[in-house]
Each structure stands twice: as C-alpha cells, then as structure tokens.
Motif scaffolding. Structure first.
Motif, PDB file in Angstrom:
ATOM      1  N   GLY A  34      64.629  42.047  21.179  1.00 43.16           N
ATOM      2  CA  GLY A  34      65.087  43.436  20.710  1.00 43.16           C
ATOM      3  C   GLY A  34      63.804  44.409  20.310  1.00 43.16           C
ATOM      4  N   ALA A  35      64.081  45.336  19.638  1.00 46.07           N
ATOM      5  CA  ALA A  35      63.310  46.467  19.248  1.00 46.07           C
ATOM      6  C   ALA A  35      63.672  47.004  17.877  1.00 46.07           C
ATOM      7  CB  ALA A  35      63.139  47.587  20.276  1.00 46.07           C
ATOM      8  N   ALA A  36      62.893  47.492  17.045  1.00 43.58           N
ATOM      9  CA  ALA A  36      62.833  48.072  16.007  1.00 43.58           C
ATOM     10  C   ALA A  36      62.030  49.471  15.684  1.00 43.58           C
ATOM     11  CB  ALA A  36      62.831  47.063  14.795  1.00 43.58           C
ATOM     12  N   VAL A  37      62.655  50.018  14.739  1.00 41.60           N
ATOM     13  CA  VAL A  37      61.662  51.497  14.483  1.00 41.60           C
ATOM     14  C   VAL A  37      61.651  51.785  12.814  1.00 41.60           C
ATOM     15  CG1 VAL A  37      61.468  53.777  14.477  1.00 41.60           C
ATOM     16  CG2 VAL A  37      62.015  52.654  16.723  1.00 41.60           C
ATOM     17  N   LEU A  38      60.571  51.914  12.236  1.00 43.49           N
ATOM     18  CA  LEU A  38      60.586  52.188  10.799  1.00 43.49           C
ATOM     19  C   LEU A  38      60.005  53.321  10.449  1.00 43.49           C
ATOM     20  CD1 LEU A  38      60.899  51.377   7.860  1.00 43.49           C
ATOM     21  CD2 LEU A  38      58.611  50.277   8.048  1.00 43.49           C
ATOM     22  N   ALA A  39      60.500  54.236   9.862  1.00 40.02           N
ATOM     23  CA  ALA A  39      59.822  55.556   9.596  1.00 40.02           C
ATOM     24  C   ALA A  39      60.008  55.688   8.014  1.00 40.02           C
ATOM     25  CB  ALA A  39      60.603  56.807  10.127  1.00 40.02           C
ATOM     26  N   TYR A  40      59.107  55.969   7.515  1.00 39.55           N
ATOM     27  CA  TYR A  40      58.641  56.047   5.909  1.00 39.55           C
ATOM     28  C   TYR A  40      58.009  57.284   5.569  1.00 39.55           C
ATOM     29  CZ  TYR A  40      54.518  53.678   6.207  1.00 39.55           C
ATOM     30  OH  TYR A  40      53.339  53.091   6.413  1.00 39.55           O
ATOM     31  N   PRO A  41      58.294  58.060   4.319  1.00 43.92           N
ATOM     32  CA  PRO A  41      57.499  59.035   3.867  1.00 43.92           C
ATOM     33  C   PRO A  41      56.138  58.441   3.683  1.00 43.92           C
ATOM     34  CG  PRO A  41      59.204  58.699   2.494  1.00 43.92           C
ATOM     35  CD  PRO A  41      59.503  57.530   3.343  1.00 43.92           C
ATOM     36  N   ASP A  42      55.143  59.238   3.875  1.00 43.11           N
ATOM     37  CA  ASP A  42      53.807  58.979   3.823  1.00 43.11           C
ATOM     38  C   ASP A  42      52.987  60.254   3.758  1.00 43.11           C
ATOM     39  OD1 ASP A  42      51.718  57.041   3.491  1.00 43.11           O
ATOM     40  OD2 ASP A  42      51.579  56.720   5.476  1.00 43.11           O
ATOM     41  N   ALA A  43      51.659  60.197   3.062  1.00 50.52           N
ATOM     42  CA  ALA A  43      50.955  61.305   2.998  1.00 50.52           C
ATOM     43  C   ALA A  43      50.170  61.667   4.295  1.00 50.52           C
ATOM     44  CB  ALA A  43      49.867  61.123   1.775  1.00 50.52           C
ATOM     45  N   THR A  44      50.716  62.066   5.134  1.00 50.09           N
ATOM     46  CA  THR A  44      50.389  62.199   6.646  1.00 50.09           C
ATOM     47  C   THR A  44      50.776  63.902   6.934  1.00 50.09           C
ATOM     48  OG1 THR A  44      52.169  61.870   7.876  1.00 50.09           O
ATOM     49  CG2 THR A  44      50.654  59.826   7.556  1.00 50.09           C
ATOM     50  N   GLU A  45      49.932  64.191   7.833  1.00 48.78           N
ATOM     51  CA  GLU A  45      50.455  65.790   8.293  1.00 48.78           C
ATOM     52  C   GLU A  45      51.825  65.751   8.375  1.00 48.78           C
ATOM     53  OE1 GLU A  45      49.119  69.619   9.296  1.00 48.78           O
ATOM     54  OE2 GLU A  45      47.802  67.816   8.674  1.00 48.78           O
ATOM     55  N   GLN A  46      52.548  64.889   9.207  1.00 50.18           N
ATOM     56  CA  GLN A  46      53.967  65.005   9.310  1.00 50.18           C
ATOM     57  C   GLN A  46      54.954  64.756   8.198  1.00 50.18           C
ATOM     58  OE1 GLN A  46      53.620  62.667  13.004  1.00 50.18           O
ATOM     59  NE2 GLN A  46      54.919  64.122  13.913  1.00 50.18           N
ATOM     60  N   GLY A  47      54.303  63.985   7.279  1.00 55.10           N
ATOM     61  CA  GLY A  47      54.943  63.525   6.126  1.00 55.10           C
ATOM     62  C   GLY A  47      55.687  62.268   6.030  1.00 55.10           C
ATOM     63  N   TYR A  48      55.545  61.605   7.210  1.00 56.77           N
ATOM     64  CA  TYR A  48      56.001  60.157   7.254  1.00 56.77           C
ATOM     65  C   TYR A  48      55.264  59.333   8.434  1.00 56.77           C
ATOM     66  CZ  TYR A  48      57.808  61.947  11.907  1.00 56.77           C
ATOM     67  OH  TYR A  48      57.761  62.436  13.192  1.00 56.77           O
ATOM     68  N   THR A  49      55.253  58.095   8.449  1.00 51.84           N
ATOM     69  CA  THR A  49      54.656  57.269   9.276  1.00 51.84           C
ATOM     70  C   THR A  49      55.805  56.375  10.278  1.00 51.84           C
ATOM     71  OG1 THR A  49      52.709  56.727   7.801  1.00 51.84           O
ATOM     72  CG2 THR A  49      53.455  55.038   9.551  1.00 51.84           C
ATOM     73  N   LEU A  50      55.483  56.330  11.324  1.00 55.00           N
ATOM     74  CA  LEU A  50      56.250  55.701  12.296  1.00 55.00           C
ATOM     75  C   LEU A  50      55.901  54.450  12.763  1.00 55.00           C
ATOM     76  CD1 LEU A  50      59.090  56.315  14.099  1.00 55.00           C
ATOM     77  CD2 LEU A  50      57.482  57.195  15.542  1.00 55.00           C
ATOM     78  N   LEU A  51      56.654  53.139  12.551  1.00 54.38           N
ATOM     79  CA  LEU A  51      55.899  51.823  12.918  1.00 54.38           C
ATOM     80  C   LEU A  51      57.050  51.290  14.119  1.00 54.38           C
ATOM     81  CD1 LEU A  51      55.055  50.295   9.716  1.00 54.38           C
ATOM     82  CD2 LEU A  51      53.764  51.297  11.305  1.00 54.38           C
ATOM     83  N   THR A  52      56.822  50.699  15.051  1.00 52.88           N
ATOM     84  CA  THR A  52      57.892  49.942  16.056  1.00 52.88           C
ATOM     85  C   THR A  52      57.355  48.546  16.489  1.00 52.88           C
ATOM     86  OG1 THR A  52      56.298  50.838  18.074  1.00 52.88           O
ATOM     87  CG2 THR A  52      58.044  52.340  17.181  1.00 52.88           C
TER      88      THR A  52
END
Length: 67
Positions: free
Chosen positions: A23-41
């Motif tokens: 399968g596949a999974a995605v995690l997006a969580y608020p973070d102190a980055t330019e976009q305001g979040y971090t994306l993990l796959t």
C-alpha cells in the motif's frame, strides 16, 4: 480533532511505514516550514513529493515506472 505530540506522531508514522506492505500512506502535519506543514510518504505510489527551493510540490510518475 486532536493534537499529537511530535514523539507520538513519529512513532505512529514509523509503525505505519514499517507495515505498509504493497500500500501507500501520506502524512501531513503542521510544521515551521515555508508552507506551514511537512509532508511524508511511504510505499510505492504514482505521486511523489519533490522539494523545489524549499517548497514541497507533488509530481506524477509515469505509470510504466511503477511496474
């Protein structure tokens, strides 16, 4: 909606990543980055995150590359 500590989030993500199988999974969580979040796959997927000058963009991989 709730809020997890970074430690709990990281442990849950480690568990998901280790057991994803085909399968596949995605995690997006608020973070102190330019976009305001971090994306993990995790897992094999057609959409892949690509860093573009500090911004995370999503690129599509050709379907043939997954086979």
């Amino acid at each position: 909606m709730g809020s997890l500590s970074g430690r709990v989030r990281d442990e849950l993500w480690r568990t998901v990543s280790d057991s994803i199988g085909a399968g596949a999974a995605v995690l997006a969580y608020p973070d102190a980055t330019e976009q305001g979040y971090t994306l993990l796959t995790a897992g094999e997927r057609r959409r892949i995150p690509v860093d573009f000058d500090g911004l995370t963009l999503v690129a599509l991989r050709p379907e043939e590359a997954l086979m």
